[in-house]
Write an enzyme that holds these catalytic residues in place. Sequence first.
Site, short mmCIF file in Angstrom:
data_model
loop_
_atom_site.label_atom_id
_atom_site.label_comp_id
_atom_site.label_asym_id
_atom_site.label_seq_id
_atom_site.Cartn_x
_atom_site.Cartn_y
_atom_site.Cartn_z
N ASN A 210 0.84 -1.20 0.00
CA ASN A 210 0.00 0.00 0.00
C ASN A 210 0.87 1.24 0.00
O ASN A 210 2.10 1.15 -0.02
CB ASN A 210 -0.97 -0.03 1.19
CG ASN A 210 -0.22 -0.06 2.51
OD1 ASN A 210 0.53 0.84 2.84
ND2 ASN A 210 -0.42 -1.14 3.28
N ARG A 211 0.26 2.42 0.04
CA ARG A 211 1.00 3.66 -0.19
C ARG A 211 1.54 4.30 1.09
O ARG A 211 1.96 5.45 1.06
CB ARG A 211 0.09 4.64 -0.94
CG ARG A 211 -0.13 4.18 -2.37
CD ARG A 211 -1.22 4.95 -3.04
NE ARG A 211 -0.90 6.36 -3.18
CZ ARG A 211 -1.71 7.27 -3.68
NH1 ARG A 211 -2.91 6.89 -4.09
NH2 ARG A 211 -1.36 8.52 -3.79
#
Length: 400
Positions: A210-211
Amino acid sequence: MTRWEGRHVVVGVSGGIACYKSCILVRRLAEAGAQVHVILTEGAAEFVRPLTFEALSGRPVLTSLWTRDAALQHVRLAQAADVIIVAPATAHLIARVAQGLGDDLLTTLLLARIAPVLLAPAMNDEMYANPATRANLATLAGRGFAFVGPEAGALAEGPSDRPGRMSEPETILAHAARLVGSGGPLAGRRVVVTAGPTREGLDPVRVVTNRSSGKMGFRLAEAAWERGAEVTLITGPVSLPAPVGVSVVAVETTAQMEAAVGTALPEADLLIMAAAPADYRPAETAGAKRPRQEGPLTVALEPTDDILRRTAGLRKPGSVIVGFALETGDAVTKGRAKLARKQLDLIVVNDALEPGAAFEVDTNRVVILDREGGERVVPLASKRVVADAILDSVEPRLGR
Ligand code: CTP
């Protein structure tokens, strides 16, 4: 950095080439709101003119005992300082202080001081290794002086793999902040912070992740260390430099993060789960790179374990557990439910849809919810300021 607001900091500079880095140190302190009083030895004034430090600190620089008022002023300064930083501290300065000499303004001030002193030695690597220097350093350590560095690396004479080079201004600043913060509620406490994403392999090349950038967790670890805690930072793959003083445990997957949390938790007074562990992993990880194929690809994912839930039984009695909740809309209501479900003391809630908040940026806007129903809004600020606000909310809960 908010800790520096209104603090009186004496920066003593002795004569070595590392003086140029002291200019940056003084500038950083002034930017952070400290009242910076610079004292130069005669040698230092040969390297950098007092005017440079006057412009950076915004106040007169003291260089000699033999001017009107200087004799009184240095005693006053010695009593008013919250911390004294000597950077660079040359071999000669260290020898004079170890001897208890007061033959110039800086050494006299060090004799009259009450505040903690941080020395940042800088010298040739042979000089640092010399038994005379070692003995002087040991004497000063025995008298309660604190040290930062020196480090291996480039010296004026060329590269060296032995210590001699003065630590960087940011490192000196972090150590000085910890000295100022020592004795606070986090002194001697063990703090575990998790940060960043985790990464689950699809094959040896591709991952599910994820970011999360890790920035919030790294700023929390840094702030907790500066407040005197022993800090373990358990981080997934991120590209951030390790915060000064913190022990870093690098992990990749959610299962590895859970194992690392499980190891550290029984001793921890505070756990802050700022990480964004991957909630799913590929049901199968291919041993070799999957070749590109015609048509769509469907990958089966299976849930990972919830670290907070799985490690709940390992918590030290009386410890404080802080979770994060990143939501998209209706954040406070969802956060409150998560606080109860995960048996947390506090939850830090933010909304990914708000500009300037959450992933990848340097700022955040959060709401801190506690289990008694309290709610504290921290307006948009740097992640470091948000980290300090979170620790301010945590501290009264420790040691209950
Ligand atoms: N967390 C955890 N283990 C996981 C996932 C999350 O311990 N496998 C922690 C996070 O570090 C955070 C808190 O749980 O402190 C909430 O994370 P979040 O992703 O918001 O919660 P989820 O339980 O995954 O809920 P949902 O995704 O349904 O919102």
